[in-house]
Design an enzyme around this catalytic site. Structure first.
Site, PDB file in Angstrom:
ATOM      1  N   VAL A 153      -0.532   2.138  -1.458  1.00  0.00           N
ATOM      2  CA  VAL A 153       0.376   1.652  -0.425  1.00  0.00           C
ATOM      3  C   VAL A 153       1.558   0.921  -1.053  1.00  0.00           C
ATOM      4  O   VAL A 153       1.424   0.305  -2.106  1.00  0.00           O
ATOM      5  CB  VAL A 153      -0.377   0.735   0.578  1.00  0.00           C
ATOM      6  N   CYS A 154       2.712   1.039  -0.398  1.00  0.00           N
ATOM      7  CA  CYS A 154       3.895   0.266  -0.772  1.00  0.00           C
ATOM      8  C   CYS A 154       4.516  -0.235   0.535  1.00  0.00           C
ATOM      9  O   CYS A 154       3.802  -0.419   1.515  1.00  0.00           O
ATOM     10  CB  CYS A 154       4.871   1.083  -1.617  1.00  0.00           C
ATOM     11  N   ARG A 155       5.804  -0.428   0.569  1.00  0.00           N
ATOM     12  CA  ARG A 155       6.440  -0.947   1.794  1.00  0.00           C
ATOM     13  C   ARG A 155       6.524   0.104   2.886  1.00  0.00           C
ATOM     14  O   ARG A 155       6.141  -0.148   4.029  1.00  0.00           O
ATOM     15  CB  ARG A 155       7.830  -1.492   1.477  1.00  0.00           C
TER      16      ARG A 155
END
Length: 107
Positions: free
Chosen positions: A58-60
């Protein structure tokens, strides 16, 4: 190489969640129990990543995590991109914690 992707609602509660955002993003708000290795450090720290189960990355919003998941799959890991990233996580009201003492948020 096509990278598997799931929506945040389909990430298991006990998933190995790898957060690849930068330190300031992590501090503002992240999923409890997530593992934090910024994308810029991933190659040097790949040995710290679990190999015995799927890795939910996951990232932004999903771009950096897609790149990291593709790279991990290339190395033989079973990596899945979390579509929409932490913005979708926050919107879905999934649990979040903060390192700032303030309510968690996606920075």
């Amino acid at each position: 190489m096509r990278v598997p992707e799931v929506e945040v609602r389909d990430v298991p509660e006990d998933a190995y969640l790898l957060d690849v955002r930068e330190q300031d993003e992590w501090v503002a708000g992240h999923a409890p129990g997530a593992v934090h290795i910024p994308m810029t450090e991933i190659q040097a720290r790949v040995g710290e990543i679990a190999t015995d189960r799927p890795i939910y990355v996951v990232c932004r919003v999903g771009g950096r995590s897609l790149q990291v998941a593709a790279w991990l799959n290339h190395l033989g890991h079973e990596a899945v991109n979390v579509g929409g990233g932490m913005q979708a996580w926050e919107y879905a009201k999934r649990p979040m914690v903060s390192e700032t003492g303030l309510p968690p948020m996606v920075a």
